[in-house]
Structure formats: structure tokens, C-alpha cells
Scaffold this motif. Structure first.
Motif, short mmCIF file in Angstrom:
data_model
loop_
_atom_site.label_atom_id
_atom_site.label_comp_id
_atom_site.label_asym_id
_atom_site.label_seq_id
_atom_site.Cartn_x
_atom_site.Cartn_y
_atom_site.Cartn_z
N CYS A 26 1.22 -38.83 -42.65
CA CYS A 26 1.32 -40.08 -41.91
C CYS A 26 2.73 -40.27 -41.41
O CYS A 26 3.67 -39.63 -41.90
CB CYS A 26 0.89 -41.28 -42.77
N GLU B 42 -7.01 -40.42 -46.20
CA GLU B 42 -8.00 -41.12 -47.03
C GLU B 42 -8.47 -40.24 -48.18
O GLU B 42 -8.65 -40.72 -49.31
CB GLU B 42 -9.20 -41.55 -46.17
N PRO C 278 -8.92 -46.01 -46.76
CA PRO C 278 -9.38 -45.68 -45.39
C PRO C 278 -8.66 -46.51 -44.33
O PRO C 278 -8.02 -47.52 -44.65
CB PRO C 278 -10.86 -46.04 -45.46
N ASN C 279 -8.77 -46.07 -43.10
CA ASN C 279 -8.31 -46.85 -41.95
C ASN C 279 -6.89 -47.38 -42.14
O ASN C 279 -6.61 -48.57 -42.00
CB ASN C 279 -9.26 -48.02 -41.68
N GLN D 254 -1.99 -50.67 -40.77
CA GLN D 254 -1.85 -51.48 -41.98
C GLN D 254 -0.39 -51.50 -42.43
O GLN D 254 0.32 -50.49 -42.37
CB GLN D 254 -2.73 -50.94 -43.11
#
Length: 553
Positions: free
Chosen positions: A41, A66, A72-73, A77
Motif C-alpha cells: 500500500c 486484505e 477490506p476496502n 480509509q
């Protein structure tokens, strides 16, 4: 949010290929990015309510994110919304990368999902872009396996400790049982022998009393002989017990053992009988040792009697002396400090000793001889005497071949004194004049001492303890001899009384009498010129001889 254009390669040359290579599209990078097994990431720091650069947002993540984190997702965030309780720790990790530009590797737990992550992180671009890349993988199974192994090791260690503790407890119980068995054997043998001796003494005195009442002129000599014989055997028994426990009173002197042996061989020859040849094999230039010659003779006599009993049909007993130097393991294996030693060895060609009995031969009252042929105290006495003389005794034996017992005694560095006549030899006891102070807390012993000394010509004064003795000393300006017990009641022992008497009478002769070696009070090394020690019980003849030697020597 989009990654700045500079974060991804825009052309083949940006990707590390020159213009001649095949073209690489962004789609290939994206395929590689999404196909990675490790999570990846990119995060961008921003200022939040907790301060400058106190939060970050996920702007890019692959599918493996994940799978490795369980979240997840994640794109879009914010950290403090995802894991508020853990945010400070993650901000600290990646904030350091952002500020320093130095990549880091670490392992940390993502508590929210119970995953353990192995992480590597590096900054993308300059600090002003606030971008950090994170590459990680789930190592939860590995961590759990390591923890299980650690717990297994701890459990194994605990089991080993427990097993060792159980073994130690079992060994302690065995030692206690063996000790109690030895104590039982000791007390049983002691009670048996003393009951026999006391029966003889008591019976002799009762018959003397009865005959005297019936006929004052009756012959009681055989009862006297029986009683005296029993008391002598009782004295010998206590001496052996004290030798075994290393509490006998020794009077060590610097001695060349070779000078003792010719006369000793004559004693052994008379004792063992004509069926045995006594061979003396001595080393020339034997070193001197500091030893009680009388107790050494007793120890050697015990060994020679054992050798005789091991050869019931007759044979040869060899007495050997030798100088030995013990260093390293040769000394430690024998339980001795390194140094020079004098050895005396008695060898026989007898029946030998079995291996299981060999381990117990020094135990008190242990004997392999038939009932009535041995007390089981001979070797234990030799052992105690050797240890009290700062040496050791070792035994080797082979069945049907023979036994050899060797006593090791430390070498003495100094001049050897002239041999002291044996106290057992009768000396011409002249009538002595002068005043003697007798100090003993036992009235019967004090009475016997006073009567014996009065028979030698002394004027006798008495005291029952140390304080009374000091009072008599102050009141008696002239004193020729002090005879005192070592262990006295009232806070002053015999040595202290002797020291007080000698402060004003430095040439005063002193005879100590004692029932056992009060080593904290007196020992052979503490005996000064003009002093001697006499061990209880003693005969009147022994007392007379020793006093005569002391005052005329």
C-alpha cells in the motif's frame, strides 16, 4: 486520491529499460501489483486533530492487502478511523520513515484483526509529498509456531527442572535413609558392645560388694581383674569411636615413621603369631610427617590384625613406606590438597573383599568377620585418624588375591624431634615434691587424680570449675603443676585457666586431661613447651608415667 505522476514509471526509460528494449505498459505494472502475494500500500500523511502529520490515509493498495491484514476496502480509509487504539504506534513507525527517508523493517501485531505482520517500509519522493510505501506479509502462523516452540521449550525446561528436583529429593531421601541405617547400625553395635562391658563391670562390683559383706578377707582379685578388663575394653571402644568421628585427642609430633617400624614389627609379630611373616619395606630418605605416634601405631596394628584375619592359614604381611607427590587429579581424586605426602601401606595376600562390601568397610560396626571375631570399628578408626591428621586412607582389594590399605599423611617441613618414649612403658616414678592444682568438674575423677598425685608426693589443691581455679591461683603464690580438664563449666575452659596461670608462672608445667578433642579449645598445634594432654579414661600407671615425663623432661 491519485498517486502523483512521478510515483509510477511513465515510459520504458523510466522503468529502467533503454529505448531499444520492448515497451512496458502501465497495465503490466498493475498486473504485477495486483498479483503480488505480499500486501502493498501507499499512504499519505496529513495533519489531524492529534497534531501535525498525526494521521494518514491509504491512497493505494493491492488485493493482497486484505488477504494479509484481514481489512477490506482499505483505499480511502484513514488510520485513526480504522484502528484508533493502535494508531499512535503505526504513525510512529511510518512517521520516522517519512521524516528520515531511511527504510525500516520490523514485525508488529495488527491487534484489530489478530494478524502478525512482517513489514518493510520506505519513503516515496521528497518529504513534502508525504508519501510512504509499505510492503508486508502475514506471518501469524510463523509467530504462533515460534510461540508454541517457546512454550514447549519452557514446558520442557520446567519438566526438566521438576525431574531434577524429584531426583534430588529422591537422592536426599536415599541419603537420609542410608544415614539413618548407619546411625542404627552404629547405635545398635554400640549398645551391644557397651551392654556386654557394663554387664562385666556391674557384675564384678556387685560380687566384690557381696563377698566383702560375707567375708572381708575373701579373695576378690579375679573380680577386680574382670572389672578392670571390662573398663579397658570400654576405653578402647570409646577411643575407636572418637577416632572414627575425628574427635580423639591427638598429640602430633614431627616424626620419621621409619624409626617407629622396627620396634612396631616386633609387636605385630607377637600379636599375629608365628604363622605370619612380617616384611618391612621402607623407603630411604622418608620425609617426616606430623602425627600422633601412638595413634599411628594403633591404626597400623588394626590393619595388620585385619591382614592376619584375611589369611587364616598364614601368610605374609608387608608394611611399606613411600614418599609421594600428589598434583592435579591425583590429589583431588583422593580428596587432598596438592602437595607432598608420606604413605604407610599394609598389604596381605588374603581372601580379599567383595566390591559391594568394599564400599562399606569404613562404616562403623560393619564387619565381614564371623560373630565374635571383630567389632567393625578397626577400619573406621583408621579412617577417622587419617582424616583428623589431615590425610586420607585408601583401600584396594581383589577377591582371592589380597588387600592393601594405604594411609596418606602430609609431609612436615621442619626439624624432627627426638622420639618420645611410649606412655605404656613403665617408668621409674620418683617421689616428687611440690604443689599441684587439680581442676575437674567431676568429683570422682578429681578424687582419683588427687589420690594418685598425692601418692607421687604432691601436695594437692582442688577446684571444680574455672572461676574456682582462678581464685585458688590467686591465693597460692607457689605452684609446681597444674592438672586440668579441658571442658569446664562456668565460662572458663581449661586452656584459659592454664593461660592465666602461666602469665605469672611462665615455667609452670600443665597436664590437660580430656574426654574428647575439644578442637575449638585445644589441639596438638596449640600445645606449648611444658604442656601435655592425657585422654580419659586413663590408668593410674599412664597418669604416673606422663606426669613423670612432663616434670622431669
Amino acid at each position: 486520491m491519485d498517486i502523483p505522476a512521478r510515483s509510477l514509471p511513465q515510459s520504458p526509460s523510466d522503468a529502467g529499460f533503454d529505448d531499444a528494449g520492448p515497451p512496458i505498459s502501465l497495465e503490466l505494472y498493475r498486473t504485477l501489483f495486483e498479483s503480488m502475494d505480499q500486501g502493498y500500500c501507499v499512504i499519505r500523511f496529513f495533519d489531524g486533530p492529534h497534531g501535525p502529520l498525526s494521521d494518514y490515509i491509504h491512497i493505494l493498495a493491492n488485493a493482497a492487502y486484505e488477504r494479509n491484514t484481514g481489512i477490506p476496502n482499505v483505499v480511502g480509509q484513514k488510520l485513526r478511523e480504522m484502528v484508533p487504539d493502535e494508531a499512535d504506534a503505526w504513525v510512529a513507525f511510518y512517521g520516522r520513515v517519512l521524516h528520515t527517508g531511511e527504510p525500516i523493517r520490523f514485525r508488529n501485531e495488527l491487534v484489530a484483526t489478530g494478524r502478525h505482520l512482517e513489514v518493510s517500509s520506505f519513503r516515496i519522493g521528497p518529504f513534502e509529498d508525504r508519501l510512504v510505501a509499505v510492503l508486508f506479509k502475514d506471518v501469524t502462523d510463523q509467530v504462533r509456531a515460534e510461540e508454541a516452540l517457546r512454550q514447549l521449550n519452557e514446558t520442557l525446561e520446567a519438566r526438566v527442572v521438576e525431574a531434577l528436583a524429584e531426583r534430588e529429593a529422591a537422592e536426599a531421601a536415599l541419603r537420609q535413609a542410608q544415614k539413618m541405617e548407619a546411625v542404627g547400625q552404629l547405635t545398635g553395635g554400640l549398645a551391644h558392645d557397651f551392654n556386654n562391658l557394663l554387664a562385666g563391670i556391674q557384675g564384678a562390683f556387685e560380687l566384690i560388694e557381696r563377698r566383702q559383706k560375707q567375708n572381708p578377707a575373701a579373695d576378690i582379685s579375679r573380680y577386680l581383674s574382670a572389672g578392670l578388663g571390662a573398663t579397658r575394653r570400654a576405653a578402647a571402644l570409646t577411643h575407636r569411636l572418637l577416632a572414627f568421628s575425628r574427635r580423639q585427642t591427638l598429640s602430633p609430633r614431627a616424626l620419621d615413621i621409619n624409626t617407629l617400624l622396627p620396634e612396631f614389627v616386633e609387636l605385630v609379630t607377637r600379636t599375629v603369631g608365628p604363622s605370619y611373616a612380617i616384611v618391612l619395606d621402607t623407603q630411604e630418605g622418608l620425609w617426616p610427617t606430623s602425627v600422633d605416634s601412638n595413634q599411628l601405631e594403633n591404626a597400623l596394628l588394626n590393619l595388620c590384625i585385619n591382614a592376619r584375619d584375611a589369611m587364616p592359614e598364614g601368610g605374609t604381611i608387608t608394611i611399606n613406606t613411600e614418599n609421594v607427590m600428589l598434583q592435579g587429579s591425583a590429589a583431588s581424586d583422593r580428596g587432598l590438597p596438592p602437595g607432598d605426602y608420606v604413605t604407610v601401606m599394609v598389604t596381605d595376600g588374603g581372601v580379599g573383599i567383595s566390591p559391594e562390601d568394599l564400599e562399606r568397610v569404613f562404616d562403623p560396626f560393619f564387619t565381614t568377620k564371623p560373630i565374635g571375631r571383630g567389632t567393625g570399628l578397626g577400619l573406621s578408626m583408621v579412617y577417622g585418624f587419617a582424616r583428623q591428621s589431615r590425610g586420607i586412607v585408601r583401600i584396594r582389594s581383589e577377591q582371592d588375591v589380597g588387600t592393601r590399605v594405604r594411609i596418606y599423611l602430609p609431609r612436615f617441613l621442619g626439624e624432627v624431634a627426638s622420639p618420645v618414649p611410649s606412655s605404656g612403658e613403665p617408668l621409674a616414678a620418683p617421689m616428687l615434691q611440690g604443689t599441684v592444682l587439680v581442676v575437674d568438674d567431676e568429683p570422682s575423677v578429681r578424687m582419683l587424680l588427687v589420690d594418685a598425685l598425692a601418692g607421687m608426693g604432691y601436695a594437692c589443691l582442688e577446684a571444680g570449675d574455672g572461676a574456682e581455679a582462678l581464685a585458688v591461683l590467686e591465693a597460692t603464690p607457689v605452684l609446681d603443676l597444674l592438672v586440668t580438664d579441658v571442658g569446664l563449666p562456668g565460662g572458663l575452659n581449661g586452656r584459659q585457666v592454664a593461660d592465666a596461670a602461666r602469665r605469672t608462672r611462665p615455667m609452670l608445667k600443665v597436664m590437660f586431661v580430656t574426654g574428647y578433642a575439644e578442637s575449638s579449645v585445644i589441639d596438638g598445634s596449640a600445645i606449648e613447651s611444658g604442656m601435655d594432654i592425657l585422654t580419659k579414661p586413663f590408668t593410674v600407671e599412664e597418669l604416673t608415667n606422663r606426669i613423670t615425663m612432663l616434670v622431669t623432661g
